[in-house]
Design a protein around this motif. Structure first.
Motif, PDB file in Angstrom:
ATOM      1  N   ALA A  25       0.554  -1.063   0.208  1.00  0.00           N
ATOM      2  CA  ALA A  25       0.369   0.365  -0.620  1.00  0.00           C
ATOM      3  C   ALA A  25       1.246   0.877   0.339  1.00  0.00           C
ATOM      4  CB  ALA A  25      -0.512   0.054   1.515  1.00  0.00           C
TER       5      ALA A  25
ATOM      6  N   ARG B 284      -0.461  -5.969   4.805  1.00  0.00           N
ATOM      7  CA  ARG B 284      -1.597  -6.335   4.142  1.00  0.00           C
ATOM      8  C   ARG B 284      -2.412  -6.243   4.861  1.00  0.00           C
ATOM      9  NH1 ARG B 284       1.236  -9.408   0.986  1.00  0.00           N
ATOM     10  NH2 ARG B 284       2.500  -7.879  -0.115  1.00  0.00           N
TER      11      ARG B 284
ATOM     12  N   GLU C 229      -8.812  -5.000   1.993  1.00  0.00           N
ATOM     13  CA  GLU C 229      -8.744  -3.610   1.274  1.00  0.00           C
ATOM     14  C   GLU C 229      -8.021  -3.899   0.604  1.00  0.00           C
ATOM     15  OE1 GLU C 229      -9.051  -0.053   2.993  1.00  0.00           O
ATOM     16  OE2 GLU C 229      -7.385   0.155   3.772  1.00  0.00           O
ATOM     17  N   GLN C 230      -6.606  -4.739  -0.029  1.00  0.00           N
ATOM     18  CA  GLN C 230      -5.664  -4.449  -0.791  1.00  0.00           C
ATOM     19  C   GLN C 230      -5.197  -5.243  -1.468  1.00  0.00           C
ATOM     20  OE1 GLN C 230      -2.671  -4.158   2.593  1.00  0.00           O
ATOM     21  NE2 GLN C 230      -1.123  -3.386   0.577  1.00  0.00           N
TER      22      GLN C 230
ATOM     23  N   PRO D 136      -2.169  -1.016  -6.346  1.00  0.00           N
ATOM     24  CA  PRO D 136      -2.328  -1.672  -5.308  1.00  0.00           C
ATOM     25  C   PRO D 136      -2.238  -0.455  -4.123  1.00  0.00           C
ATOM     26  CG  PRO D 136      -0.448  -2.747  -6.942  1.00  0.00           C
ATOM     27  CD  PRO D 136      -1.795  -1.880  -7.441  1.00  0.00           C
ATOM     28  N   ARG D 137      -1.491   0.783  -4.567  1.00  0.00           N
ATOM     29  CA  ARG D 137      -1.073   1.237  -3.241  1.00  0.00           C
ATOM     30  C   ARG D 137      -2.435   2.381  -2.919  1.00  0.00           C
ATOM     31  NH1 ARG D 137       2.422   6.351  -7.205  1.00  0.00           N
ATOM     32  NH2 ARG D 137       0.969   7.275  -6.918  1.00  0.00           N
ATOM     33  N   ARG D 138      -2.088   2.611  -2.006  1.00  0.00           N
ATOM     34  CA  ARG D 138      -3.112   3.556  -1.127  1.00  0.00           C
ATOM     35  C   ARG D 138      -3.048   5.317  -2.106  1.00  0.00           C
ATOM     36  NH1 ARG D 138      -5.844   0.582   2.565  1.00  0.00           N
ATOM     37  NH2 ARG D 138      -4.166  -0.163   4.129  1.00  0.00           N
TER      38      ARG D 138
ATOM     39  N   LEU E 144      -5.707   1.781  -4.561  1.00  0.00           N
ATOM     40  CA  LEU E 144      -6.382   0.003  -4.128  1.00  0.00           C
ATOM     41  C   LEU E 144      -7.148   0.305  -5.272  1.00  0.00           C
ATOM     42  CD1 LEU E 144      -6.415  -0.272  -0.338  1.00  0.00           C
ATOM     43  CD2 LEU E 144      -4.735  -0.200  -1.942  1.00  0.00           C
TER      44      LEU E 144
END
Length: 531
Positions: free
Chosen positions: A304, A347, A350-351, A490-492, A524
């Motif tokens: 994230a 992890r 939500e990821q 996949p990052r916030r 995400l």
């Protein structure tokens, strides 16, 4: 040609693998350990999910010092799982639902309780295992173990001391080590024949193939593994002639070597040649759960914080696919019985959707580890069980806990007392389960089902269609089959970049929009679009 009659080279292209650790999937008789009847009772879950190929971890007779990877009889199943007839019934029930079943074949070693080994430990002339009897034991290479029987000398194990290596010969002789038999000696040839007999037995009762444990370990001191490659090519030739519908997948961790060696497919794994081990870890591994202290820490792409890069995986994947072409398949697992689950360490649940959006649209054969479809987590702090601990921070037990079916006692896995379970349940009261997610259309389970349905209904998203990577950062953007755009972030933090098209029709998307020449991806977020 009927679906079941298709050769493995064809049906594997459409395979969605699901790995079952049988001890932990479903217990039918209340003894706390999963079994064949339990798996059979849950086949409808797999059929509903869209899985079409199941791989079972070893289920042969064993003293279970390494969770069944120490085989004491290749021709009988372990009583903890049921009977041979129960396995046949499971295979037939799976076939009726369009699901093939693969067994795990431990080819390079047995248990030290196998009759072959006890006989070898009593007979100095026996060549089935690797024995050395030097005048000075101090001159022996590291790893040899003292004989447990009347035979003098020492034997070579393949993994734990209780797993003596079957003798497939040495690629190079050494006068100083006279125990190095050539690959065509009597013992090595007998072991090759035994592999055929074992495979033939189980394929003849309806199994669809094997995943071969430690497939690269057979011939010793084998530079470039040339003799090991020859061995597997020979076995593949026999398999194609006798059982052309049967698949042979390897635990080699190097598809560029193992597929040309005769395997239909191989897995990107956490170990193996340095580059291939890093390929998998660069995607998922956040240095929590199963950690080898020799691994170089790196930030996974599916983190994230957005500190990773897909480039390591992409470079290795391109190299592998260029080498194997259309002769076989690289397989990408979400996790396995030796490696941390996706939901591990920092992890969070939500990821996981973005990870699955990638996993099920990338041109590898996907392998889902049981429970990952609901986001089961790696459980830290468990005791060593059946050889699960490999190092200070490497305990495989955390990836082997009971499947979480519902919110009843023991999560629906077993009616045994909690203290009688094979491994403890995830203690988190908010642990996910199948029943709750089945009832929630917005759950991870439903997303995985939709992704599998898309993959199987649209060849453009399968293992054979062309792939063009348009952006290899955050987000990862690629085109499948020339007409499907996939965006995974996949990052916030959100991301925005130029799009290759002015408009794209969403097929399955959350938090990603494509229009007016731009791609906008929420943190995400993921999206699959027709273009």
């Amino acid at each position: 040609m009927s679906p079941t009659a298709r050769p493995a080279t064809e049906w594997l292209a459409d395979a969605v693998l699901y790995q079952i650790y049988p001890q932990s999937f479903a217990d039918s008789d209340g003894d706390g350990i999963g079994d064949f009847a339990g798996i059979e009772s849950r086949l409808d879950h797999l059929a509903w999910l869209g899985v079409n190929t199941v791989w079972l971890n070893p289920c042969f007779a064993s003293p279970f010092r390494d969770a069944g990877y120490d085989v004491s009889d290749y021709f009988s199943v372990a009583p903890r799982y049921g009977t041979d007839a129960d396995l046949v019934r499971l295979v037939e029930a799976a076939r009726s639902r369009g699901i093939r079943v693969l067994l795990d074949l431990v080819a390079g070693h047995t248990s030290d309780e196998h009759p072959w080994f006890t006989a070898s430990a009593a007979d100095p002339a026996d060549q089935r295992y690797i024995w050395a009897d030097p005048r000075d034991p101090a001159t022996l290479p590291a790893g040899f173990v003292a004989s447990p029987g009347p035979r003098p000398g020492f034997y070579l194990p393949n993994f734990f001391a209780s797993q003596p290596a079957l003798n497939f010969g040495y690629a190079r002789p050494d006068p100083a080590e006279p125990w190095r038999l050539p690959v065509d000696a009597e013992g090595p040839l007998a072991n090759r024949q035994a592999l055929r007999e074992v495979m033939d037995h189980w394929l003849s009762i309806g199994l669809s193939g094997f995943r071969v444990d430690m497939a690269a370990s057979l011939v010793k001191d084998d530079p470039g593994q040339q003799e090991t490659v020859k061995l597997w090519r020979e076995l593949r030739g026999w398999l194609d002639a006798r059982h052309p519908q049967a698949a042979l997948l390897s635990e080699w961790g190097d598809p560029a070597t193992s597929v040309p060696a005769g395997f239909h497919g191989d897995f990107f794994l956490q170990f193996g040649p340095v580059r291939d081990g890093i390929a998998l870890r660069s995607l998922w591994n956040n240095f929590e759960g199963t950690v080898n202290e020799q691994w170089q820490p790196l930030s996974p792409y599916f983190g994230a914080e957005g500190l990773g890069s897909p480039q390591t995986f992409l470079d290795i994947w391109r190299s592998v696919t260029d080498t194997i072409g259309d002769t076989g398949y690289a397989c990408l697992p979400t996790a396995n019985h030796d490696f941390s689950r996706l939901a591990c360490g920092p992890r969070t649940a939500e990821q996981l959707p973005a990870a699955f959006a990638f996993h099920l649209t990338w041109p590898t054969v996907p392998a889902i580890y049981y429970g990952d479809e609901i986001g089961m987590r790696y459980v830290p702090g468990l005791p060593d069980h059946e050889g699960s601990r490999l190092g200070p921070r490497y305990n495989r037990a955390g990836s082997r806990t009971p499947m979480q079916w519902d919110d009843t006692a023991n999560a629906g896995f077993s009616t045994a007392p909690a203290e009688g379970l094979y491994l403890p349940l995830d203690p988190d009261p908010a642990r996910p389960n199948v029943a709750a997610q089945r009832a929630d259309d917005g759950s991870l389970l439903h997303l995985v089902r939709r992704l599998i349905e898309l993959r199987t209904s649209r060849p453009e998203l399968g293992s054979r269609a062309a792939t063009e990577v348009l952006h290899d950062g955050y987000p990862l953007v690629y085109v499948r089959g020339g007409n499907h755009l996939v965006v995974v972030n996949p990052r916030r933090a959100a991301a925005e970049l130029d799009a290759p098209v002015d408009h794209a029709a969403p097929v399955l998307a959350r938090g990603v929009e494509v229009g007016d020449g731009r791609i906008r991806a929420d943190g995400l977020g993921y999206g699959i679009f027709e273009i």
